[in-house]
Scaffold this motif. Sequence first.
Motif, PDB file in Angstrom:
ATOM      1  N   ARG A   9      13.620  -7.342 -15.447  1.00 44.70           N
ATOM      2  CA  ARG A   9      12.821  -7.587 -16.659  1.00 44.70           C
ATOM      3  C   ARG A   9      11.354  -7.200 -16.455  1.00 44.70           C
ATOM      4  O   ARG A   9      10.695  -6.743 -17.393  1.00 44.70           O
ATOM      5  N   PHE A  10      10.837  -7.415 -15.264  1.00 46.89           N
ATOM      6  CA  PHE A  10       9.432  -7.133 -14.971  1.00 46.89           C
ATOM      7  C   PHE A  10       9.321  -5.913 -14.063  1.00 46.89           C
ATOM      8  O   PHE A  10      10.188  -5.680 -13.214  1.00 46.89           O
ATOM      9  N   THR A  11       8.240  -5.164 -14.226  1.00 51.37           N
ATOM     10  CA  THR A  11       7.966  -4.009 -13.386  1.00 51.37           C
ATOM     11  C   THR A  11       6.518  -4.046 -12.927  1.00 51.37           C
ATOM     12  O   THR A  11       5.612  -4.131 -13.766  1.00 51.37           O
ATOM     13  N   ILE A  12       6.328  -3.993 -11.618  1.00 53.24           N
ATOM     14  CA  ILE A  12       4.974  -3.939 -11.074  1.00 53.24           C
ATOM     15  C   ILE A  12       4.654  -2.492 -10.721  1.00 53.24           C
ATOM     16  O   ILE A  12       5.524  -1.743 -10.280  1.00 53.24           O
ATOM     17  N   SER A  13       3.399  -2.110 -10.928  1.00 47.75           N
ATOM     18  CA  SER A  13       2.969  -0.763 -10.574  1.00 47.75           C
ATOM     19  C   SER A  13       1.486  -0.809 -10.225  1.00 47.75           C
ATOM     20  O   SER A  13       0.776  -1.756 -10.584  1.00 47.75           O
ATOM     21  N   ARG A  14       1.052   0.216  -9.526  1.00 50.44           N
ATOM     22  CA  ARG A  14      -0.355   0.280  -9.150  1.00 50.44           C
ATOM     23  C   ARG A  14      -0.898   1.675  -9.395  1.00 50.44           C
ATOM     24  O   ARG A  14      -0.155   2.668  -9.284  1.00 50.44           O
ATOM     25  N   SER A  62       0.828  -1.204   0.000  1.00 46.62           N
ATOM     26  CA  SER A  62       0.000   0.000   0.000  1.00 46.62           C
ATOM     27  C   SER A  62       0.866   1.260   0.000  1.00 46.62           C
ATOM     28  O   SER A  62       0.435   2.312  -0.469  1.00 46.62           O
ATOM     29  N   GLY A  63       2.073   1.144   0.517  1.00 51.66           N
ATOM     30  CA  GLY A  63       3.011   2.272   0.530  1.00 51.66           C
ATOM     31  C   GLY A  63       3.891   2.332  -0.702  1.00 51.66           C
ATOM     32  O   GLY A  63       4.863   3.085  -0.727  1.00 51.66           O
ATOM     33  N   ASP A  64       3.563   1.512  -1.708  1.00 51.88           N
ATOM     34  CA  ASP A  64       4.258   1.476  -2.997  1.00 51.88           C
ATOM     35  C   ASP A  64       5.663   0.882  -2.908  1.00 51.88           C
ATOM     36  O   ASP A  64       6.520   1.150  -3.764  1.00 51.88           O
ATOM     37  N   LYS A  65       5.912   0.076  -1.884  1.00 51.60           N
ATOM     38  CA  LYS A  65       7.166  -0.665  -1.843  1.00 51.60           C
ATOM     39  C   LYS A  65       7.039  -1.882  -2.738  1.00 51.60           C
ATOM     40  O   LYS A  65       6.078  -2.635  -2.632  1.00 51.60           O
ATOM     41  N   LYS A  66       8.039  -2.075  -3.605  1.00 55.11           N
ATOM     42  CA  LYS A  66       7.973  -3.144  -4.596  1.00 55.11           C
ATOM     43  C   LYS A  66       9.002  -4.219  -4.302  1.00 55.11           C
ATOM     44  O   LYS A  66      10.137  -3.933  -3.933  1.00 55.11           O
ATOM     45  N   THR A  67       8.593  -5.448  -4.499  1.00 54.21           N
ATOM     46  CA  THR A  67       9.461  -6.598  -4.294  1.00 54.21           C
ATOM     47  C   THR A  67       9.361  -7.499  -5.516  1.00 54.21           C
ATOM     48  O   THR A  67       8.264  -7.728  -6.026  1.00 54.21           O
ATOM     49  N   TYR A  68      10.525  -7.991  -5.947  1.00 54.49           N
ATOM     50  CA  TYR A  68      10.580  -8.885  -7.103  1.00 54.49           C
ATOM     51  C   TYR A  68      11.344 -10.147  -6.727  1.00 54.49           C
ATOM     52  O   TYR A  68      12.285 -10.107  -5.942  1.00 54.49           O
ATOM     53  N   VAL A  69      10.953 -11.248  -7.338  1.00 56.56           N
ATOM     54  CA  VAL A  69      11.759 -12.446  -7.163  1.00 56.56           C
ATOM     55  C   VAL A  69      12.926 -12.370  -8.136  1.00 56.56           C
ATOM     56  O   VAL A  69      12.886 -11.659  -9.147  1.00 56.56           O
ATOM     57  N   GLU A  70      13.952 -13.126  -7.822  1.00 58.11           N
ATOM     58  CA  GLU A  70      15.214 -12.989  -8.542  1.00 58.11           C
ATOM     59  C   GLU A  70      15.072 -13.239 -10.038  1.00 58.11           C
ATOM     60  O   GLU A  70      15.688 -12.542 -10.858  1.00 58.11           O
ATOM     61  N   MET A 100       6.047  -6.818 -18.479  1.00 62.17           N
ATOM     62  CA  MET A 100       6.997  -7.922 -18.636  1.00 62.17           C
ATOM     63  C   MET A 100       7.777  -7.725 -19.922  1.00 62.17           C
ATOM     64  O   MET A 100       7.189  -7.726 -21.016  1.00 62.17           O
ATOM     65  N   ASN A 101       9.070  -7.547 -19.795  1.00 65.28           N
ATOM     66  CA  ASN A 101       9.960  -7.368 -20.942  1.00 65.28           C
ATOM     67  C   ASN A 101      10.953  -8.527 -21.021  1.00 65.28           C
ATOM     68  O   ASN A 101      11.125  -9.278 -20.052  1.00 65.28           O
ATOM     69  N   SER A 102      11.581  -8.656 -22.163  1.00 66.05           N
ATOM     70  CA  SER A 102      12.595  -9.708 -22.382  1.00 66.05           C
ATOM     71  C   SER A 102      12.071 -11.071 -21.945  1.00 66.05           C
ATOM     72  O   SER A 102      12.738 -11.819 -21.218  1.00 66.05           O
ATOM     73  N   LEU A 103      10.897 -11.380 -22.401  1.00 68.37           N
ATOM     74  CA  LEU A 103      10.256 -12.621 -21.973  1.00 68.37           C
ATOM     75  C   LEU A 103      11.002 -13.846 -22.490  1.00 68.37           C
ATOM     76  O   LEU A 103      11.563 -13.838 -23.588  1.00 68.37           O
ATOM     77  N   LYS A 104      10.990 -14.879 -21.661  1.00 72.16           N
ATOM     78  CA  LYS A 104      11.668 -16.134 -21.968  1.00 72.16           C
ATOM     79  C   LYS A 104      10.642 -17.275 -21.978  1.00 72.16           C
ATOM     80  O   LYS A 104       9.595 -17.164 -21.334  1.00 72.16           O
ATOM     81  N   PRO A 105      10.949 -18.348 -22.675  1.00 69.42           N
ATOM     82  CA  PRO A 105      10.011 -19.490 -22.675  1.00 69.42           C
ATOM     83  C   PRO A 105       9.668 -19.969 -21.267  1.00 69.42           C
ATOM     84  O   PRO A 105       8.530 -20.397 -21.017  1.00 69.42           O
ATOM     85  N   GLU A 106      10.607 -19.880 -20.344  1.00 66.86           N
ATOM     86  CA  GLU A 106      10.340 -20.330 -18.969  1.00 66.86           C
ATOM     87  C   GLU A 106       9.397 -19.404 -18.209  1.00 66.86           C
ATOM     88  O   GLU A 106       8.997 -19.715 -17.086  1.00 66.86           O
ATOM     89  N   ASP A 107       9.049 -18.263 -18.796  1.00 70.00           N
ATOM     90  CA  ASP A 107       8.045 -17.386 -18.187  1.00 70.00           C
ATOM     91  C   ASP A 107       6.621 -17.855 -18.515  1.00 70.00           C
ATOM     92  O   ASP A 107       5.653 -17.289 -17.993  1.00 70.00           O
ATOM     93  N   THR A 108       6.489 -18.862 -19.357  1.00 73.37           N
ATOM     94  CA  THR A 108       5.186 -19.387 -19.723  1.00 73.37           C
ATOM     95  C   THR A 108       4.481 -19.935 -18.492  1.00 73.37           C
ATOM     96  O   THR A 108       5.020 -20.777 -17.769  1.00 73.37           O
ATOM     97  N   ALA A 109       3.279 -19.432 -18.230  1.00 73.02           N
ATOM     98  CA  ALA A 109       2.519 -19.829 -17.042  1.00 73.02           C
ATOM     99  C   ALA A 109       1.173 -19.118 -17.060  1.00 73.02           C
ATOM    100  O   ALA A 109       0.936 -18.230 -17.888  1.00 73.02           O
TER     101      ALA A 109
END
Length: 118
Positions: free
Chosen positions: A66-71, A53-61, A82-91
């Motif tokens: 490559r990815f950016t979260i925003s609200r 809620s305070g706009d602190k962002k956390t990403y997994v390694e 999501m940029n520079s997508l890889k086949p392993e990002d498929t989900a």
Amino acid sequence: QVQLVESGGGLVQPGGSLRLSCAASGIIFSIYTMGWYRQAPGKKRELVAEVTSGDKKTYVEFVEGRFTISRDNAKNTVYLQMNSLKPEDTAIYYCSAQHIVDAIPPYWGQGTQVTVSS
């Protein structure tokens, strides 16, 4: 009634980009930590990124840089660029909303499919 509705998934080539959106209703959006999770076939659901809620962002390694979260609290919407997508990002990518009181279970969206393939 709480609803989280994801959109923006699809098929993209490796190296491409997608922007996911999650529109929330029925909650006081600004007080929730919003997250993006994903689940690949045969694997457990895993956290991708979250924004408090305070706009602190956390990403997994594996998405850092490559990815950016925003609200956008005015639109009750959380995004995942999501940029520079890889086949392993498929989900299937799921949006979550976690109340500031951790004991309250999170809400989940229905998911949106992201497929990275040539």
